[in-house]
Design an enzyme around this catalytic site. Sequence first.
Site, PDB file in Angstrom:
ATOM      1  N   TRP B 163     112.614  64.777 -94.215  1.00 31.25           N
ATOM      2  CA  TRP B 163     111.737  65.395 -95.227  1.00 31.25           C
ATOM      3  C   TRP B 163     112.450  66.553 -95.899  1.00 31.25           C
ATOM      4  O   TRP B 163     112.309  66.775 -97.093  1.00 31.25           O
ATOM      5  CB  TRP B 163     110.417  65.827 -94.586  1.00 31.25           C
ATOM      6  CG  TRP B 163     109.839  64.715 -93.772  1.00 31.25           C
ATOM      7  CD1 TRP B 163     109.538  64.722 -92.437  1.00 31.25           C
ATOM      8  CD2 TRP B 163     109.531  63.376 -94.234  1.00 31.25           C
ATOM      9  NE1 TRP B 163     109.073  63.485 -92.060  1.00 31.25           N
ATOM     10  CE2 TRP B 163     109.045  62.656 -93.122  1.00 31.25           C
ATOM     11  CE3 TRP B 163     109.619  62.729 -95.468  1.00 31.25           C
ATOM     12  CZ2 TRP B 163     108.664  61.307 -93.222  1.00 31.25           C
ATOM     13  CZ3 TRP B 163     109.244  61.396 -95.563  1.00 31.25           C
ATOM     14  CH2 TRP B 163     108.764  60.707 -94.453  1.00 31.25           C
ATOM     15  N   ASP B 164     113.220  67.306 -95.121  1.00 29.47           N
ATOM     16  CA  ASP B 164     114.025  68.372 -95.732  1.00 29.47           C
ATOM     17  C   ASP B 164     115.034  67.798 -96.725  1.00 29.47           C
ATOM     18  O   ASP B 164     115.236  68.345 -97.809  1.00 29.47           O
ATOM     19  CB  ASP B 164     114.795  69.129 -94.643  1.00 29.47           C
ATOM     20  CG  ASP B 164     113.999  70.267 -94.033  1.00 29.47           C
ATOM     21  OD1 ASP B 164     112.999  70.689 -94.635  1.00 29.47           O
ATOM     22  OD2 ASP B 164     114.382  70.725 -92.946  1.00 29.47           O
ATOM     23  N   VAL B 165     115.679  66.723 -96.333  1.00 32.92           N
ATOM     24  CA  VAL B 165     116.674  66.113 -97.216  1.00 32.92           C
ATOM     25  C   VAL B 165     116.002  65.629 -98.504  1.00 32.92           C
ATOM     26  O   VAL B 165     116.477  65.902 -99.616  1.00 32.92           O
ATOM     27  CB  VAL B 165     117.405  64.955 -96.497  1.00 32.92           C
ATOM     28  CG1 VAL B 165     118.261  64.158 -97.477  1.00 32.92           C
ATOM     29  CG2 VAL B 165     118.255  65.499 -95.345  1.00 32.92           C
ATOM     30  N   GLY B 168     115.025  68.631-100.653  1.00 31.66           N
ATOM     31  CA  GLY B 168     116.171  69.265-101.306  1.00 31.66           C
ATOM     32  C   GLY B 168     116.629  68.490-102.530  1.00 31.66           C
ATOM     33  O   GLY B 168     116.936  69.067-103.577  1.00 31.66           O
TER      34      GLY B 168
END
Lengths: 402, 402
Positions: B163-165, B168
């Site tokens: 989810w962070d990827v 971003g």
Amino acid sequence: MAGILSGMRIVEGSAFVAAPLGGMTLAQLGADVIRFDPIGGGIDYRRWPLADSGDSLYWVGLNKGKRSIAIDVRSPEGRELATALITADGPQAGLFLTNFPGTGWLDYERLRAARADLIMLNVLGNHDGSSAVDYTVNCAVGFPAMTGRDGAAKPVNHVMPGWDVAAGLTACVGLLAAERHRRATGEGQLIRLPLSDVALAVVGALGMIAEVEVNGAPRPAYGNDLFGAFGRDFPTRDGRRVMVAAISPRQWQALVATTGMAEKFALVEKLYEVDLRQEGDRFTARDGIAAVLGPWIAARTLDEVRALFDAGDVLWGPYQDMAQLLSEDARASTANPLFGVVDQAGIGPYRVPRSTLDFAAVERLPALAAPALGQHTDEVLSGVLGLPDHAIGDLRQRRVVA
Amino acid sequence: MAGILSGMRIVEGSAFVAAPLGGMTLAQLGADVIRFDPIGGGIDYRRWPLADSGDSLYWVGLNKGKRSIAIDVRSPEGRELATALITADGPQAGLFLTNFPGTGWLDYERLRAARADLIMLNVLGNHDGSSAVDYTVNCAVGFPAMTGRDGAAKPVNHVMPGWDVAAGLTACVGLLAAERHRRATGEGQLIRLPLSDVALAVVGALGMIAEVEVNGAPRPAYGNDLFGAFGRDFPTRDGRRVMVAAISPRQWQALVATTGMAEKFALVEKLYEVDLRQEGDRFTARDGIAAVLGPWIAARTLDEVRALFDAGDVLWGPYQDMAQLLSEDARASTANPLFGVVDQAGIGPYRVPRSTLDFAAVERLPALAAPALGQHTDEVLSGVLGLPDHAIGDLRQRRVVA
């Protein structure tokens, strides 16, 4: 209603997740995204899960807000039409997104003969042009060996197609950057984006290549534990489960204060000879922390944990299966402006996410349905290619389009 | 060397994965990305894994190609400097990427007073401004309940911060779309991007919301099996493991032809009363297919499987842990143009990924090192803010910058 990318037109020749997700991301921002498919649908048109009607929930999920034209690209005439579409006029058109091989009629130089400033983004499997999909990339890049609980059988595949998602979003970055370049210079170009490179770049970004190459210490599987700080899952009294984390000093203080377990944590510090204010020390002593937290959480229901943790600003979350997510979590409901309800033909009404990006300068587009296959065939042939009705009728009759 | 985004300047105030990965993605495309951090480093500056020197492999992995300035933003003077940096002149500047709360001195309206056309992208936890990180989002969105082998303990967290990827990369899309809008209209804006929305949008895109809401049938855990077609992992004779998949008709034909098991698969069809040319039927009869494939693979070494499967165009991949990935897979070496070798201060030389996007119109930038903390403090204060040497010296002496 105008989205932030209104006026931009992208033609998409695609299947499965990465390229369709990329096109959809742009369509949800207002771009005119025209996906062409074979008559009867491409190889992803019946991908599971299916509705009772046989319509693919997967396909409609990945093609929201696009226009659909069905063309028989096995025929020379169909390929000519698709080429004309890809290379059609317009200063904000001439953008082609595809995960098909860029060979034969889809060779960039060949397409470029019809529009010199064409931008084409080609999602590949591997950089050498060989095939790869999320499943065959994921097994290669190390994560399945470190996923799953201690002692449980490995490897464990991820279920979320993370590499496809990352590649689809990277494709949007590539198209927007290339369009910016074309505005400044007039120059179009081919952009290649290999799926396995996307995965390898993430492995590198997270320091995992250096862990092996510099430290000589590949990371073992730590189950559900958060690496390098504190994070672990715990059962509640009522049989639910929560993830609790403390990465920053503030988060750790919140956890200590909220549980009122400062004295016990001081004992953990003595036992492990660590300073729990240090994130790395929290990882080292994670079993000690869990020995304190576990009983505290097990003595409380999920609702009790929620009330205390939310009030105390603890970093935590409940585990929810998909049904619990939809029934219990307001973030997954229309109380969250992300969601609208769409009545999708053949499927019925259900909650559908809009763009995740909320731009202050434009209204967020409403939740959009996916097109029916070929729903915009006439409209695109007439509006984009300027074909008269009789020519469209003729193409339909000869099954070049549908 | 000029990247596709050369000339664009982004100021980044960030920590952890999502926002830094977004900034790095743009830096690797040639944008001038200036990350500001507190003197001594932000809360992610010592995040594990660490090198022997104590330098964070994680931090350098996520900040490649940026410029670094260290500012004491707890002091009013430091905040003024950071504000001046965020709002500095230049038609391609005035872009601010942050995952800090957009309140106080980072309130958009307040920043905007210094530059009316400022673009600010704020990565949030949840849409209502409450906190969430990849770990606490992931547990909520259903995947851990369906990850892991049949019968194994659940939930299983993913290790890749997907989810962070995704957030971003979505942040990059948002910044580029807003910059495009500003070029056309002169208008800047605030863009909000909640991490949990990114996850929910993917859940929706994959048809998983509809599976619950329309079909009333949330997906169970299928272990390493590919849902809706054929895909499973198998051990080889030499103790390795491979993932084998057949999603398209062509891939299935390749698997049947390469293994020479057409007769056995015909028996599977009779036994399960299915047509294995249909992808859904391959899922229904997956245990039958595995009963044929398993012994065939178990009788061969990984190298033998590789030779036959590659020659026959089978869709497959070897499982590799991180060490095997780096030692055995040419895609993770400098034979792949994705990689260069960088000598990172404090860490040493190791292979570092470049941009995953290969634009034909510009050379791909070489692999880039991360800055040392504050490496570009003087250069940025002088070059961007036009401060004279004595003023910079004064700021340094008073520890407003370092």
